[in-house]
Motif scaffolding. Structure first.
Motif, PDB file in Angstrom:
ATOM      1  N   ASP A  49       0.821  -1.215   0.000  1.00 39.20           N
ATOM      2  CA  ASP A  49       0.000   0.000   0.000  1.00 39.20           C
ATOM      3  C   ASP A  49       0.855   1.265   0.000  1.00 39.20           C
ATOM      4  O   ASP A  49       0.367   2.343  -0.327  1.00 39.20           O
ATOM      5  CB  ASP A  49      -0.926   0.032   1.226  1.00 39.20           C
ATOM      6  N   ASP A  50       2.115   1.138   0.392  1.00 39.86           N
ATOM      7  CA  ASP A  50       3.004   2.289   0.518  1.00 39.86           C
ATOM      8  C   ASP A  50       3.883   2.529  -0.707  1.00 39.86           C
ATOM      9  O   ASP A  50       4.657   3.484  -0.731  1.00 39.86           O
ATOM     10  CB  ASP A  50       3.911   2.114   1.742  1.00 39.86           C
ATOM     11  N   VAL A  51       3.769   1.700  -1.710  1.00 42.17           N
ATOM     12  CA  VAL A  51       4.686   1.784  -2.847  1.00 42.17           C
ATOM     13  C   VAL A  51       4.591   3.122  -3.581  1.00 42.17           C
ATOM     14  O   VAL A  51       5.620   3.668  -4.008  1.00 42.17           O
ATOM     15  CB  VAL A  51       4.513   0.572  -3.798  1.00 42.17           C
ATOM     16  N   GLU A  52       3.411   3.687  -3.703  1.00 47.21           N
ATOM     17  CA  GLU A  52       3.284   4.979  -4.393  1.00 47.21           C
ATOM     18  C   GLU A  52       3.999   6.100  -3.632  1.00 47.21           C
ATOM     19  O   GLU A  52       4.642   6.959  -4.238  1.00 47.21           O
ATOM     20  CB  GLU A  52       1.813   5.340  -4.594  1.00 47.21           C
ATOM     21  N   ILE A  53       3.885   6.076  -2.304  1.00 48.42           N
ATOM     22  CA  ILE A  53       4.560   7.091  -1.486  1.00 48.42           C
ATOM     23  C   ILE A  53       6.078   6.957  -1.636  1.00 48.42           C
ATOM     24  O   ILE A  53       6.784   7.950  -1.809  1.00 48.42           O
ATOM     25  CB  ILE A  53       4.148   6.974  -0.004  1.00 48.42           C
ATOM     26  N   ILE A 114       9.638  -6.150   0.605  1.00 46.89           N
ATOM     27  CA  ILE A 114       8.188  -6.190   0.824  1.00 46.89           C
ATOM     28  C   ILE A 114       7.469  -5.370  -0.245  1.00 46.89           C
ATOM     29  O   ILE A 114       6.391  -5.752  -0.713  1.00 46.89           O
ATOM     30  CB  ILE A 114       7.851  -5.698   2.249  1.00 46.89           C
ATOM     31  N   LEU A 115       8.078  -4.255  -0.660  1.00 48.23           N
ATOM     32  CA  LEU A 115       7.490  -3.377  -1.667  1.00 48.23           C
ATOM     33  C   LEU A 115       7.726  -3.886  -3.098  1.00 48.23           C
ATOM     34  O   LEU A 115       7.344  -3.245  -4.060  1.00 48.23           O
ATOM     35  CB  LEU A 115       8.051  -1.961  -1.527  1.00 48.23           C
ATOM     36  N   ASN A 116       8.377  -5.036  -3.196  1.00 50.29           N
ATOM     37  CA  ASN A 116       8.617  -5.707  -4.478  1.00 50.29           C
ATOM     38  C   ASN A 116       9.782  -5.117  -5.282  1.00 50.29           C
ATOM     39  O   ASN A 116       9.851  -5.292  -6.489  1.00 50.29           O
ATOM     40  CB  ASN A 116       7.352  -5.734  -5.335  1.00 50.29           C
ATOM     41  N   PHE A 117      10.697  -4.432  -4.614  1.00 51.85           N
ATOM     42  CA  PHE A 117      11.920  -3.939  -5.245  1.00 51.85           C
ATOM     43  C   PHE A 117      13.048  -4.900  -4.877  1.00 51.85           C
ATOM     44  O   PHE A 117      13.983  -4.559  -4.148  1.00 51.85           O
ATOM     45  CB  PHE A 117      12.244  -2.517  -4.777  1.00 51.85           C
ATOM     46  N   ASP A 119      15.519  -6.513  -6.572  1.00 60.39           N
ATOM     47  CA  ASP A 119      16.899  -6.334  -7.044  1.00 60.39           C
ATOM     48  C   ASP A 119      17.688  -5.377  -6.159  1.00 60.39           C
ATOM     49  O   ASP A 119      18.797  -5.695  -5.731  1.00 60.39           O
ATOM     50  CB  ASP A 119      16.926  -5.838  -8.495  1.00 60.39           C
ATOM     51  N   ILE A 120      17.123  -4.220  -5.880  1.00 61.18           N
ATOM     52  CA  ILE A 120      17.840  -3.241  -5.043  1.00 61.18           C
ATOM     53  C   ILE A 120      17.965  -3.748  -3.611  1.00 61.18           C
ATOM     54  O   ILE A 120      18.979  -3.534  -2.952  1.00 61.18           O
ATOM     55  CB  ILE A 120      17.204  -1.831  -5.108  1.00 61.18           C
ATOM     56  N   SER A 121      16.959  -4.461  -3.143  1.00 62.36           N
ATOM     57  CA  SER A 121      17.002  -5.038  -1.803  1.00 62.36           C
ATOM     58  C   SER A 121      18.211  -5.971  -1.663  1.00 62.36           C
ATOM     59  O   SER A 121      18.979  -5.871  -0.699  1.00 62.36           O
ATOM     60  CB  SER A 121      15.706  -5.812  -1.531  1.00 62.36           C
ATOM     61  N   LEU A 122      18.388  -6.854  -2.626  1.00 68.05           N
ATOM     62  CA  LEU A 122      19.495  -7.817  -2.570  1.00 68.05           C
ATOM     63  C   LEU A 122      20.845  -7.143  -2.812  1.00 68.05           C
ATOM     64  O   LEU A 122      21.857  -7.544  -2.225  1.00 68.05           O
ATOM     65  CB  LEU A 122      19.249  -8.954  -3.557  1.00 68.05           C
ATOM     66  N   LYS A 123      20.873  -6.100  -3.643  1.00 67.68           N
ATOM     67  CA  LYS A 123      22.128  -5.358  -3.852  1.00 67.68           C
ATOM     68  C   LYS A 123      22.577  -4.696  -2.549  1.00 67.68           C
ATOM     69  O   LYS A 123      23.764  -4.683  -2.226  1.00 67.68           O
ATOM     70  CB  LYS A 123      21.969  -4.308  -4.949  1.00 67.68           C
ATOM     71  N   SER A 144       6.618 -14.246   2.120  1.00 67.41           N
ATOM     72  CA  SER A 144       5.203 -14.233   2.509  1.00 67.41           C
ATOM     73  C   SER A 144       4.666 -12.810   2.653  1.00 67.41           C
ATOM     74  O   SER A 144       3.484 -12.566   2.413  1.00 67.41           O
ATOM     75  CB  SER A 144       4.974 -15.037   3.795  1.00 67.41           C
ATOM     76  N   TYR A 145       5.515 -11.841   2.995  1.00 69.37           N
ATOM     77  CA  TYR A 145       5.099 -10.443   3.128  1.00 69.37           C
ATOM     78  C   TYR A 145       5.099  -9.701   1.778  1.00 69.37           C
ATOM     79  O   TYR A 145       4.387  -8.721   1.606  1.00 69.37           O
ATOM     80  CB  TYR A 145       6.041  -9.666   4.049  1.00 69.37           C
ATOM     81  N   ARG A 146       5.924 -10.158   0.859  1.00 72.29           N
ATOM     82  CA  ARG A 146       6.155  -9.433  -0.404  1.00 72.29           C
ATOM     83  C   ARG A 146       4.857  -9.188  -1.174  1.00 72.29           C
ATOM     84  O   ARG A 146       4.092 -10.086  -1.439  1.00 72.29           O
ATOM     85  CB  ARG A 146       7.127 -10.197  -1.285  1.00 72.29           C
ATOM     86  N   GLY A 147       4.647  -7.916  -1.519  1.00 69.26           N
ATOM     87  CA  GLY A 147       3.509  -7.546  -2.341  1.00 69.26           C
ATOM     88  C   GLY A 147       2.156  -7.601  -1.651  1.00 69.26           C
ATOM     89  O   GLY A 147       1.126  -7.453  -2.288  1.00 69.26           O
ATOM     90  N   LYS A 148       2.174  -7.773  -0.327  1.00 70.52           N
ATOM     91  CA  LYS A 148       0.907  -7.911   0.406  1.00 70.52           C
ATOM     92  C   LYS A 148       0.454  -6.579   0.983  1.00 70.52           C
ATOM     93  O   LYS A 148       1.248  -5.694   1.245  1.00 70.52           O
ATOM     94  CB  LYS A 148       1.070  -8.910   1.557  1.00 70.52           C
ATOM     95  N   ARG A 149      -0.861  -6.507   1.204  1.00 68.52           N
ATOM     96  CA  ARG A 149      -1.471  -5.337   1.834  1.00 68.52           C
ATOM     97  C   ARG A 149      -1.269  -5.427   3.349  1.00 68.52           C
ATOM     98  O   ARG A 149      -0.922  -6.476   3.887  1.00 68.52           O
ATOM     99  CB  ARG A 149      -2.953  -5.275   1.478  1.00 68.52           C
ATOM    100  N   LYS A 150      -1.507  -4.306   4.040  1.00 67.09           N
ATOM    101  CA  LYS A 150      -1.264  -4.217   5.488  1.00 67.09           C
ATOM    102  C   LYS A 150      -1.971  -5.309   6.277  1.00 67.09           C
ATOM    103  O   LYS A 150      -1.362  -5.980   7.107  1.00 67.09           O
ATOM    104  CB  LYS A 150      -1.698  -2.849   6.007  1.00 67.09           C
ATOM    105  N   ASP A 151      -3.258  -5.473   6.037  1.00 69.43           N
ATOM    106  CA  ASP A 151      -4.021  -6.451   6.802  1.00 69.43           C
ATOM    107  C   ASP A 151      -3.513  -7.877   6.575  1.00 69.43           C
ATOM    108  O   ASP A 151      -3.469  -8.685   7.496  1.00 69.43           O
ATOM    109  CB  ASP A 151      -5.522  -6.340   6.510  1.00 69.43           C
TER     110      ASP A 151
END
Length: 167
Positions: A49-53, A114-117, A119-123, A144-151
């Motif tokens: 949910d925070d990816v746009e911010i 978690i935000l689905n980035f 490549d940069i996460s692993l770098k 399990s958290y990747r790409g998921k909404r808060k709830d």
């Protein structure tokens, strides 16, 4: 991707993961929080949910010492964009396998994952030998958290905590 480090000069400069992210060009220093602010006191968990911010304003991490930072300290950085990380275990040698006690680099890397980035996460994790340890310890949780909404993330976190043996 804009990553910001709020450097408080509490850690040994040689061991500061925030400083290393800046040195290697992954992040920039800032005096005030920008975008999503990683704050362990936040009740709101980071999620897709925070990816746009994050895309628009960036991600800030407070680079401070766990030994010198208490609830009063983190309260100074609370905002409507404050987010905490869900359950994850430190891979760094200082807090190895301790829940929620991540280095700045681990916190940023986990957030990006978690935000689905991914490549940069692993770098980011590749900046330290123990980065792979962090990933290996948390691979199942991160996936399990990747790409998921808060709830959804909160439910995953709760179910994992129920499964863990009480100590």
């Amino acid at each position: 991707m804009k990553i910001f480090v709020i450097e408080l000069y509490e850690d040994d400069p040689e061991k500061s993961t925030g400083r290393k992210m800046v040195r290697f060009g992954f992040a920039k220093y800032t005096e005030k929080p920008r975008g999503i602010v990683l704050n362990p006191l936040s009740e709101e968990v980071i999620s897709i949910d925070d990816v746009e911010i994050v895309n628009k304003y960036g991600l800030s991490v407070i680079d401070s010492s766990w030994n010198k930072s208490d609830a009063k300290f983190y309260a100074r950085f609370m905002s409507r964009f404050s987010r905490r990380l869900p359950l994850l275990f430190a891979g760094n040698p200082i807090n190895y396998a301790k829940p929620y006690k991540l280095s700045s680099l681990e916190a940023v890397s986990a957030s990006l994952y978690i935000l689905n980035f991914i490549d940069i996460s692993l770098k980011l994790l590749s900046l330290y030998k123990w980065g792979k340890t962090f990933y290996d310890l948390n691979k199942e949780l991160l996936e399990s958290y990747r790409g998921k909404r808060k709830d959804e993330i909160i439910e995953i976190e709760k179910s994992f905590l129920k499964e863990e043996p009480q100590q």
